[in-house]
Write an enzyme that holds these catalytic residues in place. Structure first.
Site, PDB file in Angstrom:
ATOM      1  N   ASP A   1       1.018  -1.605   0.423  1.00 46.62           N
ATOM      2  CA  ASP A   1       0.095   0.286  -0.172  1.00 46.62           C
ATOM      3  C   ASP A   1       0.715   1.370   0.416  1.00 46.62           C
ATOM      4  O   ASP A   1       2.237   1.679   0.383  1.00 46.62           O
ATOM      5  CB  ASP A   1      -0.695  -0.168   1.834  1.00 46.62           C
ATOM      6  CG  ASP A   1      -0.250  -0.165   2.644  1.00 46.62           C
ATOM      7  OD1 ASP A   1       0.664   0.018   2.481  1.00 46.62           O
ATOM      8  OD2 ASP A   1      -0.760   0.939   3.351  1.00 46.62           O
TER       9      ASP A   1
ATOM     10  N   GLU B   1      -0.292  -0.976   5.628  1.00 42.04           N
ATOM     11  CA  GLU B   1       1.419  -0.706   6.467  1.00 42.04           C
ATOM     12  C   GLU B   1       0.916   0.641   6.602  1.00 42.04           C
ATOM     13  O   GLU B   1       1.420   0.940   8.080  1.00 42.04           O
ATOM     14  CB  GLU B   1       2.839  -1.302   6.087  1.00 42.04           C
ATOM     15  CG  GLU B   1       3.970  -1.677   7.235  1.00 42.04           C
ATOM     16  CD  GLU B   1       4.328  -0.184   7.092  1.00 42.04           C
ATOM     17  OE1 GLU B   1       5.211   0.387   7.806  1.00 42.04           O
ATOM     18  OE2 GLU B   1       3.908   0.567   5.948  1.00 42.04           O
TER      19      GLU B   1
END
Length: 405
Positions: A80, A143
């Site tokens: 991400d 994350e």
């Protein structure tokens, strides 16, 4: 399969262009990128496993490349990226753009550059004629919003894979070895008041006014942490930090606010008892909640922990650091960073862990995020040495895992 640094570098740049083109902003799905990685691994005979999010919109992915045996190396990274909303980009953030010696695009350094290097190395690591020890791919989701995805994958790695010798988390470190980071805990506080005309304060409770009192308490705690900093701490800043990052409340200037919501994060070095430090704040929030409910039952204060990623503590004589120093050629002093990452989660699961990846954290999250070509070249050299290490190449210039034990 012959491996050259130039081949790895060229392949990584091509893969990086593909990865950047996937908009994997944390609020959105990463499944298209995950499918792309699965296809690349499948083409070299590697079967990957997904670990889905609860809503099915996102997935972690892990796989073993090479023989299924112990003493392999985990290459870990998150898929991400942070949003580009409102940032003044001078090129399309989801198109890899080269200008001079820099490659621009969202996630180039944080941290799709490392993912690209790992995928470029995968065909060489999978070559059956050079079987030795395995590499394990471990790509996570979410994350950037609190290291939320990795724990589910780490549990499966512990349960299903032969125990690896080390985990390398490829966050941007300029290809230098980092052996520690702060932990992060984030909370969302929601204050529900009772609306009334702002001239008749006795007929209601302003959620904003209550929230101000609570935020002032957190601000005081932040100052206390700053003043009590350990001068010997290797972190910058040396102390635990507490910041209020979001505040939303009220509907009009002349209405006692019905709701105020704010979020704060607490970043603490290893050894800090975050729960103990936040206990007085939570006790005061509970006291105010009871006080408000005694007047209007629908009102109150709710404190919810959103995320909690543990700190990553330096490992004295750690296997992962020794391996990473051999692969990177880094002989510098031990380093720690103040940002949080998934390294602490791998360490908490019992793995020797280190952080080392291309790019600078100073470029992460910025408009016109970039990674330097030279960093990708250093990353290719790192992967070239890793391939030799795992395949047990005994030439004088090829490091062995045994050297790092």
């Amino acid at each position: 399969m012959a491996t050259t640094r130039e081949e790895l570098h060229s392949s990584a740049l091509s893969i990086l262009a593909d990865l950047v083109a996937f908009d994997t902003t944390s609020r959105d799905s990463n499944l298209a990128l995950i499918a792309y990685v699965e296809q690349r691994l499948s083409a070299i005979g590697v079967t990957a496993r997904r670990v889905m999010s609860a809503d099915g919109r996102k997935a972690n992915l892990y796989a073993t490349i090479g023989p299924v045996r112990e003493q392999g190396i985990v290459l870990s990274g998150h898929t991400d990226v942070v949003p580009v909303d409102g940032q003044p980009w001078t090129s399309d953030p989801f198109t890899l753009t080269r200008r001079g010696d820099r490659l621009y695009g969202r996630g180039t350094c944080d941290m799709k550059g490392f993912l690209a290097l790992a995928l470029a190395a995968a065909p060489h690591l999978a070559a059956p004629e050079r079987a030795g020890r395995p590499a394990h791919i471990a790509f996570s989701y979410d994350e950037e919003i609190g290291c939320l995805g990795a724990p589910h994958m780490i549990r499966e790695i512990v349960a299903n894979l032969p125990r690896p010798a080390a985990v390398i988390v490829g966050e941007p470190t300029n290809m230098e070895v980092v052996s520690g980071h702060k932990g992060i805990t984030s909370h969302v506080v929601t204050v529900t008041g009772h609306e009334a005309h702002s001239s008749l304060t006795h007929l209601g409770i302003s959620a904003n006014m209550v929230a101000i009192r609570l935020m002032a308490m957190l601000s005081d705690l932040a100052e206390t942490l700053k003043s009590g900093a350990d001068p010997a701490s290797p972190f910058v800043p040396p102390h635990a930090t507490l910041t209020i990052g979001q505040i939303n409340g009220g509907t009009a200037v002349n209405i006692l606010a019905r709701e105020c919501r704010f979020a704060f994060d607490f970043r603490a070095p290893p050894g800090t008892d975050v729960d103990a430090l936040l206990a007085p704040f939570k006790a005061e929030a509970a006291r105010i909640d009871a006080e408000m409910k005694a007047l209007w039952p629908e009102t109150g204060v709710e404190v919810v922990r959103h995320s909690a990623a543990p700190p990553f503590a330096p490992e004295p004589d750690g296997v992962a650091e020794r391996v990473a120093r051999i692969l990177s050629g880094d002989n510098g002093q031990p380093r720690v960073v103040s940002y949080a990452a998934e390294a602490g989660q791998f360490q908490q699961a019992g793995f020797s862990t280190v952080i080392c990846g291309p790019g600078s954290i100073e470029q992460a999250h910025q408009p016109d995020e970039y990674v330097e070509i030279g960093q990708m070249e250093r990353g290719a050299a790192f992967m070239e040495r890793l391939i030799a290490m795992l395949h047990g190449d005994h030439s004088p210039t090829s490091p062995q895992i045994a050297e790092a034990r």
